[in-house]
Design an enzyme around this catalytic site. Sequence first.
Site, PDB file in Angstrom:
ATOM      1  N   HIS A 238     -36.840 -29.399  13.811  1.00  0.00           N
ATOM      2  CA  HIS A 238     -37.083 -28.432  14.889  1.00  0.00           C
ATOM      3  C   HIS A 238     -38.564 -28.389  15.287  1.00  0.00           C
ATOM      4  CE1 HIS A 238     -33.140 -26.520  14.136  1.00  0.00           C
ATOM      5  NE2 HIS A 238     -33.460 -26.421  12.867  1.00  0.00           N
TER       6      HIS A 238
HETATM    7  O1  RIB Z   1     -34.424 -22.086  14.018  1.00  0.00           O
HETATM    8  C1  RIB Z   1     -35.361 -23.025  13.554  1.00  0.00           C
HETATM    9  C2  RIB Z   1     -36.702 -22.382  13.379  1.00  0.00           C
HETATM   10  O2  RIB Z   1     -36.595 -21.333  12.427  1.00  0.00           O
HETATM   11  C3  RIB Z   1     -37.760 -23.347  12.805  1.00  0.00           C
HETATM   12  O3  RIB Z   1     -39.026 -22.997  13.303  1.00  0.00           O
HETATM   13  C4  RIB Z   1     -37.691 -23.097  11.327  1.00  0.00           C
HETATM   14  O4  RIB Z   1     -38.934 -23.352  10.664  1.00  0.00           O
HETATM   15  C5  RIB Z   1     -37.417 -21.613  11.297  1.00  0.00           C
HETATM   16  O5  RIB Z   1     -38.670 -20.952  11.440  1.00  0.00           O
END
Ligand code: RIB
Length: 313
Positions: A238
Site C-alpha cells: 500500500h
Molecule cells: O489500509 C492500509 C493502510 O493502513 C497502510 O498505510 C497500512 O500501513 C495501514 O496504515
Amino acid sequence: MARTRVVIDTDPGVDDAVAILLAVASPELDVVGITTVNGNVAVDLTTTNARRLLELARASHVPIAAGAAVPLGGPVEHAAQVHGNDGLGDLSWEEPSISIDSRDAVDLISDLADEGPLTLIAIGPLTNLAELVRRRPETVAKLERVVIMGGASFMGNVTAVAEFNVWADPEAAAVVAAQEWPVTWLPLDVTHQVWLDDHDIDVFGSWGTELGDRLAGMLRPYANFYESVTGVRHTIMHDALAIYEVIAPGAISSDVAGVNVECGGDFARGMTIFDRRGVDRQSNHRVGASVDRARFTALLHERLARLNDFLRD
Ligand code: RIB
Ligand code: CA
C-alpha cells in the site's frame, strides 16, 4: 535531475517501512522529514520505528517529528494484528540513537514548506494533516502536492467499505478531502494491484545483510497475516505505492474526482466517496486507478538492492 523534496507522514507499520526505505534509496527524492502519527501502533512506537528505520538506512540526517497520539474524533485504533505489537513484525532491535526533532509534526511540515517546494506523502491516518490545516492554514497553499495512501472505492479492509487510514480518523480525512490542495489519493483499489510474494521476500533474505534480514523478518509475518485473511501470501505494498507515485510520475493512471468522507452512519463510517462523474471538474483531487505491478516491483527491488549495496560498502 532535480530531486523532489518530500516529507513522509507515517505510522510504521511494515508497509510503511518498505515505503520509507524505498524513498531514502531513490535519487529522485530528497527526503527532508519524517512525521509520525498514531495508527498501526501508538505514536510513541511509530516514532521509535521511524528512528529504527532511518538508523538502519544510515539516514540520520533526516529530522523525525512526532505527531498526533489520538484521532480528531472517535476511539484510538491500532492494527497490531497486522503489523505486530511493535509495528515492525516484533523483531528485536537495539535502542536507536537517532533523536527526535524538538518540533511536532505540524511545525516541522510547516517549516519545511517555508524552505522550498514540498510534496507531502501521507501513508497513515490523516490526523496530522488535519491539524496542519487547523494550525497552519497558510501552509495548505504552499505545498506543491499531497499524495495519500487512503480510502477505498469498492471494498474496505477494516469494514465492508472503510480503509484503515481513513477509518482510524474519518473526521481528519474529511478535513483533508475538503481542502483545495492538489491531492492524489491511492485507495485500496489501486494499492491491491502491487504486492510482494515469498520469492520477493526470499531475495531480501538471501543478501545476508542487516537490511535484507530486517526486510525478510518484517515481511514474513506480514505475509502470514495476509495468508490468514485471504489464503494467499501476497503482502500488499500500500504505502510504497505512494512513494512510487512521486518517483515515477504517470506510472499510475488516475481520474479527477470529488472526494467526500462519511463520518456518521452505523455501517459506512470511514467510507470514502470518490465522485468520478465529472460534475466537479474543478476538483484538485485525483484518484489512482491502475498500475503495472511488474514495473513497480522491478523498481522496488532495484532500489532496495542499491540501498543494500550502499550499506554493505
Ligand atoms: O489500509 C492500509 C493502510 O493502513 C497502510 O498505510 C497500512 O500501513 C495501514 O496504515
Ligand atoms: Ca501506513
